[in-house]
Design a protein around this motif. Structure first.
Motif, short mmCIF file in Angstrom:
data_model
loop_
_atom_site.label_atom_id
_atom_site.label_comp_id
_atom_site.label_asym_id
_atom_site.label_seq_id
_atom_site.Cartn_x
_atom_site.Cartn_y
_atom_site.Cartn_z
N ILE A 17 -19.69 -12.17 31.08
CA ILE A 17 -18.32 -11.64 31.01
C ILE A 17 -17.36 -12.74 30.55
O ILE A 17 -16.55 -12.53 29.64
N ALA A 18 -17.48 -13.90 31.17
CA ALA A 18 -16.58 -14.99 30.83
C ALA A 18 -16.78 -15.45 29.38
O ALA A 18 -15.80 -15.69 28.66
N LEU A 19 -18.01 -15.58 28.97
CA LEU A 19 -18.27 -16.05 27.61
C LEU A 19 -17.70 -15.08 26.58
O LEU A 19 -17.09 -15.49 25.58
N THR A 20 -17.89 -13.80 26.83
CA THR A 20 -17.37 -12.79 25.89
C THR A 20 -15.85 -12.84 25.84
O THR A 20 -15.24 -12.81 24.77
N ARG A 21 -15.30 -12.95 27.01
CA ARG A 21 -13.85 -12.98 27.09
C ARG A 21 -13.26 -14.20 26.38
O ARG A 21 -12.28 -14.09 25.64
N PHE A 22 -13.89 -15.34 26.61
CA PHE A 22 -13.42 -16.57 25.97
C PHE A 22 -13.53 -16.45 24.45
O PHE A 22 -12.62 -16.80 23.71
N TYR A 23 -14.66 -15.91 24.02
CA TYR A 23 -14.86 -15.75 22.58
C TYR A 23 -13.79 -14.85 21.96
O TYR A 23 -13.17 -15.19 20.95
N THR A 24 -13.56 -13.72 22.59
CA THR A 24 -12.58 -12.78 22.05
C THR A 24 -11.19 -13.40 22.02
O THR A 24 -10.44 -13.24 21.05
N GLN A 25 -10.88 -14.12 23.07
CA GLN A 25 -9.56 -14.74 23.15
C GLN A 25 -9.35 -15.80 22.07
O GLN A 25 -8.26 -15.95 21.54
N TRP A 26 -10.40 -16.55 21.74
CA TRP A 26 -10.21 -17.75 20.93
C TRP A 26 -10.93 -17.76 19.60
O TRP A 26 -11.01 -18.80 18.95
N LYS A 27 -11.46 -16.62 19.17
CA LYS A 27 -12.30 -16.67 17.97
C LYS A 27 -11.54 -17.12 16.72
O LYS A 27 -12.14 -17.57 15.76
N GLU A 28 -10.21 -17.01 16.74
CA GLU A 28 -9.44 -17.43 15.56
C GLU A 28 -9.09 -18.92 15.58
O GLU A 28 -8.51 -19.44 14.64
N ASN A 29 -9.37 -19.61 16.67
CA ASN A 29 -9.02 -21.02 16.77
C ASN A 29 -10.30 -21.88 16.77
O ASN A 29 -10.98 -22.00 17.78
N PRO A 30 -10.61 -22.47 15.62
CA PRO A 30 -11.90 -23.18 15.49
C PRO A 30 -12.10 -24.29 16.52
O PRO A 30 -13.21 -24.45 17.03
N LEU A 31 -11.05 -25.03 16.85
CA LEU A 31 -11.24 -26.14 17.80
C LEU A 31 -11.58 -25.62 19.19
O LEU A 31 -12.37 -26.24 19.92
N VAL A 32 -11.00 -24.50 19.56
CA VAL A 32 -11.32 -23.93 20.86
C VAL A 32 -12.71 -23.28 20.81
O VAL A 32 -13.49 -23.38 21.77
N LEU A 33 -13.02 -22.67 19.68
CA LEU A 33 -14.35 -22.06 19.56
C LEU A 33 -15.45 -23.14 19.64
O LEU A 33 -16.54 -22.88 20.17
N ASP A 34 -15.16 -24.33 19.15
CA ASP A 34 -16.11 -25.44 19.32
C ASP A 34 -16.45 -25.63 20.80
O ASP A 34 -17.60 -25.90 21.15
N LYS A 35 -15.45 -25.49 21.64
CA LYS A 35 -15.68 -25.68 23.08
C LYS A 35 -16.62 -24.59 23.61
O LYS A 35 -17.44 -24.84 24.49
N TRP A 36 -16.47 -23.40 23.07
CA TRP A 36 -17.32 -22.28 23.47
C TRP A 36 -18.79 -22.59 23.15
O TRP A 36 -19.69 -22.35 23.95
N PHE A 37 -19.02 -23.18 22.00
CA PHE A 37 -20.40 -23.58 21.65
C PHE A 37 -20.87 -24.72 22.57
O PHE A 37 -21.99 -24.69 23.09
N SER A 38 -20.00 -25.71 22.76
CA SER A 38 -20.39 -26.89 23.55
C SER A 38 -20.75 -26.56 24.99
O SER A 38 -21.74 -27.04 25.53
N VAL A 39 -19.89 -25.76 25.58
CA VAL A 39 -20.10 -25.42 26.99
C VAL A 39 -21.49 -24.79 27.17
O VAL A 39 -22.21 -25.09 28.13
N GLN A 40 -21.91 -23.99 26.22
CA GLN A 40 -23.22 -23.36 26.33
C GLN A 40 -24.35 -24.36 26.09
O GLN A 40 -25.41 -24.28 26.70
N ALA A 41 -24.10 -25.30 25.17
CA ALA A 41 -25.13 -26.30 24.86
C ALA A 41 -25.33 -27.27 26.02
O ALA A 41 -26.36 -27.93 26.12
N MET A 42 -24.33 -27.37 26.90
CA MET A 42 -24.42 -28.31 28.02
C MET A 42 -25.03 -27.69 29.27
O MET A 42 -25.25 -28.40 30.25
N SER A 43 -25.29 -26.41 29.24
CA SER A 43 -25.79 -25.74 30.44
C SER A 43 -27.09 -26.38 30.92
O SER A 43 -27.92 -26.80 30.13
#
Ligand code: ARG
Ligand code: ZN
Length: 868
Positions: free
Chosen positions: A727-753
């Motif tokens: 739920i959180a990942l989807t929400r974050f993606y939807t909220q920030w998909k237009e901002n590349p620098l924030v979307l980078d964080k979305w990728f990173s957070v998952q890679a650090m799991s």
């Protein structure tokens, strides 16, 4: 193929001036250059050899005469003219280039539809034929012609001196840079950009126009960068007496950039990551990094541009010094202790590791195959530590005297690390010849220390012994020392040879072994060694856990307080690891748990330091301390300790969380400290993975008004096992998909799991429509971050290695610099168990057998495979 420092020769020709004319076009870009070239000596009969790569030569004139094809030769990387005049002459070239096809992001390239350049170290030769070396300093004028609609903004170094319009919808601007500069400082930008402007008045009254140029949609994310620039300008005046020297200072943010930023004269080009921020899009660390990188590039105007490097072996002359300057700036703008701890963490996790790897090199390397491979933590961060050593040895005032003399002697010149050392020595009448070993010798010095208390004489002696590897010699090492009494207070220090006393004393270790004796010590003290990490070394001193806990609670030096906590944690983890390996049940030492509790309950301790003290050493750092990295063991045991601490102090974590949760957002140090503390607490709490802890993270995730809290909550949630994560990942993606620098964080957070399906998840993310290997930030956000996730990247089946190698080979053609960074994770292959070694070696061998390997990748992989 390698280039050696000892082979340095002065150039045979100097280029006095270059007049550049760019005609930017969607198909081919034409670069017209007119140079005034002067032979170094009269009557010399040497050929003129200019560098040039991926250029198509269209026209060549010498003193106005078109040259016949038999008067010159062109190969893949040179233009050679065997016979040239013995007096100054003009050379005119026209070349074609295709910036739109340039994925290497060096030279002139396109990013988000805009043109920009990156010339350091050797990118200018991909723009035009030139003597592309830093000791050739020329005056530049640059005219840019481009379509006015698509590229309304045309920028280059220096001052805008003329502009106009053409009848075909194109327009032009001419720039002139009054300061002679090496080619690596050239810059050009053309595009549709928004300007966030400001001004700065220097202390001598010069009005400087400040301009931050960004893509229009980012107009509201520039103010912090602008403020940071002004702060840096003021600081350099106050601390070093250095003022800005042009009427305009421009910074351009681009989305595709190999490194952090570039200090081109008057026209910095930045990775957007180090410019753009807003409370809801950028974390506290992002804010701090932006301020630091803006300052770093600004400080280069004196340490790098006004005084530059003679050759690339001297890179640390400008980078070590400028990193030291930006570190000192941040120490004064934020908290000195917090900044010091953060910097030492980087040094010890990355640079000490580099010293242990086949790519180990002195801060002034002796040779290289590809210079871009030497923009390293050794040259930058260890280089900064070496500069800090001067300051520790000479004092702040002495260091300043040395800096003043350095500029007095070398303004406008291209010089060496020896010139810098000589200025420091001469200004302070100090012999710094032994100090050169910091520049000559690779590796981390190791110092063993023994302490003895003589109750009868009331003396305490420290014997310090350097471990000197074969063929190396003793370093000159300042070691800051304090002695704590039973009550936890510093004892006054008096050396047997001195009459004055102090709480911290600097021991200058120059010999292989030295003993110092403190007198009038009333009781057996507990020594605090290498305070504020006074030298980039490993110091061995054996201690009991009780003693570490004591220092952790009482040392007056905040750095060493933190250090004692880290050492205690490390001892605890390694002992547990032995138990785990012997199949014994794991039990956390109550002494450690209590020491952590004391920190949690300490009301005096500043919040940011507290947060650092509550953070365990990383798996990567712990692995480095082992002869063979115990991948699974370290992971399991560290997880166990975190879990146990979460359980033991559940109520205290909750209390800390709640106490700091309601502080309203601001960019003040105190508010940042609250966020750091509460987010550390949240991470511990979420280790328990209960409905209650997940709810806490979910609440923070949805209700936060700033990225620090949102990202922190998300990174907790990705490690939970219920539906909250998706739920959180989807929400974050939807909220920030237009901002590349924030979307980078979305990728990173998952890679650090740390969950076991992380690799599969990374594989899936590679297929995501928003993943793009050509964009360095995006590639790093997923893959470089994942490769630092020790337990998941070093999976026993080697699948992650294979994936990494696949990526390296793709990047090898697209962007060799990034490829080379990505392949470097394999450098440490010999530090793992035989099975993993074999798996990594297989990938390295596969890579080196690839046809058309770039110099960048070849250098790293060949050194990795050949070293013992
Ligand atoms: N001089 C730039 C900086 O510190 C870094 C440029 C690195 N470029 C490169 N191609 N390696 O501050
Ligand atoms: Zn730099």
């Amino acid at each position: 193929q390698a280039i050696y420092r000892k082979d340095y020769h002065q150039p045979d020709f100097f280029i006095e001036s270059i007049d550049l004319h760019f005609s930017l076009d969607e198909d081919v870009t034409l670069v017209h250059s007119q140079m005034v070239i002067r032979p170094r000596t009269t009557n010399q009969t040497v050929p003129l050899v200019l560098q040039g790569e991926s250029l198509v030569l269209k026209n060549l004139k010498l003193n106005g005469q078109v040259l016949n094809t038999h008067d010159y030769q062109v190969d893949k990387i040179h233009l050679t003219i065997p016979t040239v005049p013995t007096q100054s002459f003009t050379l005119e070239t026209i070349v074609e280039i295709k910036p739109q096809e340039n994925t290497a992001l060096t030279g002139l390239y396109k990013s988000s539809g805009n043109y920009c350049t990156q010339c350091e170290a050797e990118g200018f030769r991909r723009i035009t034929y030139f003597l592309d070396r830093p000791d050739v300093m020329a005056r530049y004028t640059t005219t840019i012609v481009a379509d006015k609609n698509r590229y309304p903004v045309l920028l280059s170094n220096g001052n805008r001196v003329e502009y106009g319009e053409l009848t075909d919808g194109r327009h032009w601007v001419k720039w002139a840079d009054p300061f002679p500069k090496p080619s690596y400082l050239f810059a050009l930008v053309a595009g549709n950009l928004h300007c966030h402007g400001g001004k700065f008045v220097t202390r001598s009254g010069r009005e400087v126009r400040l301009e931050i140029w960004v893509e229009p949609q980012n107009h509201d994310q520039c103010e912090h960068a602008l403020q940071s620039l002004a702060k840096a300008m003021r600081w350099d005046e106050e601390r070093f007496g250095l003022e800005y020297d042009l009427d305009i200072y421009m910074i351009v943010a681009v989305s595709d950039f190999n490194m952090g930023a570039m200090e081109n004269k008057g026209l910095n080009v930045f990775n957007a990551k180090f410019v753009l921020c807003r409370p809801d899009t950028a974390t506290d660390d992002d804010y701090e990094n932006i301020e630091a990188v803006i300052a770093h590039e600004y400080f280069h105007n004196w340490t790098g541009n006004r005084v530059t490097c003679r050759d690339w072996f001297q890179l640390t002359l400008k980078e070590g010094l400028t990193v030291f300057r930006d570190q000192s700036f941040t120490e004064e703008m934020t908290s000195a202790a917090v900044k010091r701890i953060q910097d030492v963490r980087i040094l010890r996790t990355s640079q000490f590791a580099e010293d242990q790897s086949p790519m180990a090199h002195p801060i002034r390397p002796e040779s290289y195959i590809e210079m871009n491979n030497f923009y390293t933590v050794t040259v930058y961060n260890k280089g900064a530590e070496v500069i800090r050593l001067y300051q520790t040895l000479l004092g702040k005032d002495g260091f300043r005297r040395g800096m003043d003399l350095y500029f007095q002697r070398h303004d406008g010149q291209a010089v060496t690390c020896d010139d810098f050392r000589a200025a420091m020595a001469d200004a302070n009448k100090m012999d710094l010849s032994q100090f050169e070993r910091w520049y000559d010798q690779a590796g981390t010095p190791v110092v063993d220390v023994l302490g003895t208390y003589n109750a009868l004489e009331k003396t305490y002696s420290l014997t310090l012994r350097q471990q000197i590897p074969a063929n190396l010699q003793a370093w000159h090492i300042p070691i800051a020392v304090g002695l704590l009494g039973k009550n936890g207070q510093d004892l006054p220090l008096q050396l047997a040879t001195e009459t004055n006393s102090n709480r911290t004393c600097i021991i200058e270790l120059r010999e292989v072994e030295q003993t110092v004796t403190f007198v009038n010590i009333p009781e057996a003290p507990i020594p605090s060694l290498l305070r504020h990490f006074s030298a980039p070394i490993k110091l061995n001193f054996s201690r009991q856990r009780e003693e570490l806990a004591f220092l952790m609670a009482h040392d007056s030096d905040p750095f060493n307080r933190w250090e004692a906590g880290q050492q205690l944690a490390q001892q605890v983890i390694f002992d547990l690891l032995a138990d785990w390996q012997a199949d014994k049940p794991l039990q956390l030492d109550p002494l450690f748990s209590n020491a952590v509790l004391k920190i949690l309950q300490d009301t005096q301790l500043e919040g940011s330091i507290k947060a650092l003290m509550l953070t365990l050493p990383t798996e990567g750092f712990l692995g480095q301390q082992q002869a063979e990295v115990a991948v699974e063991g370290l992971f399991t045991v560290r997880q166990f300790v975190l879990q146990q601490l979460a359980q033991d102090h559940y109520t205290q974590w909750l209390t800390i969380y709640k106490a700091n949760h309601h502080t309203p957002y601001s960019n003040e140090a105190s508010a940042i400290a609250c966020r750091r503390l509460k987010n550390v607490a949240l991470h511990y709490l979420c280790r328990l993975d209960t409905a209650e802890t997940t709810a806490l993270a979910e609440q923070q995730f949805t209700q936060s008004d700033n990225m620090t809290d949102q990202q922190s909550a998300l990174s907790c949630l990705v490690n939970t096992t219920g539906t909250a994560k998706t739920i959180a990942l989807t929400r974050f993606y939807t909220q920030w998909k237009e901002n590349p620098l924030v979307l980078d964080k979305w990728f990173s957070v998952q890679a650090m799991s740390y969950l076991p399906d992380t690799f599969e998840n990374v594989q899936a993310l590679l297929q995501h429509s928003d993943f793009n290997l050509k964009n360095p930030n995006r590639a790093r956000s997923l893959l470089a971050v994942f490769s630092q996730n020790q337990a998941q990247f070093h999976r026993a089946d080697g699948l992650a290695y294979q994936l990494q190698a696949d990526i390296v080979l793709q990047l090898n053609t697209l962007n060799p610099q990034i490829a080379s960074r990505f392949v470097s994770v394999f450098n440490h292959w010999r530090r793992f168990d035989p099975a993993r070694q074999a798996l990594m070696q297989t990938q390295l061998t596969r890579i080196i057998q690839h046809p058309d390997l770039s110099k960048d990748v070849y250098e790293v992989v060949s050194k990795s495979l050949n070293a013992q």
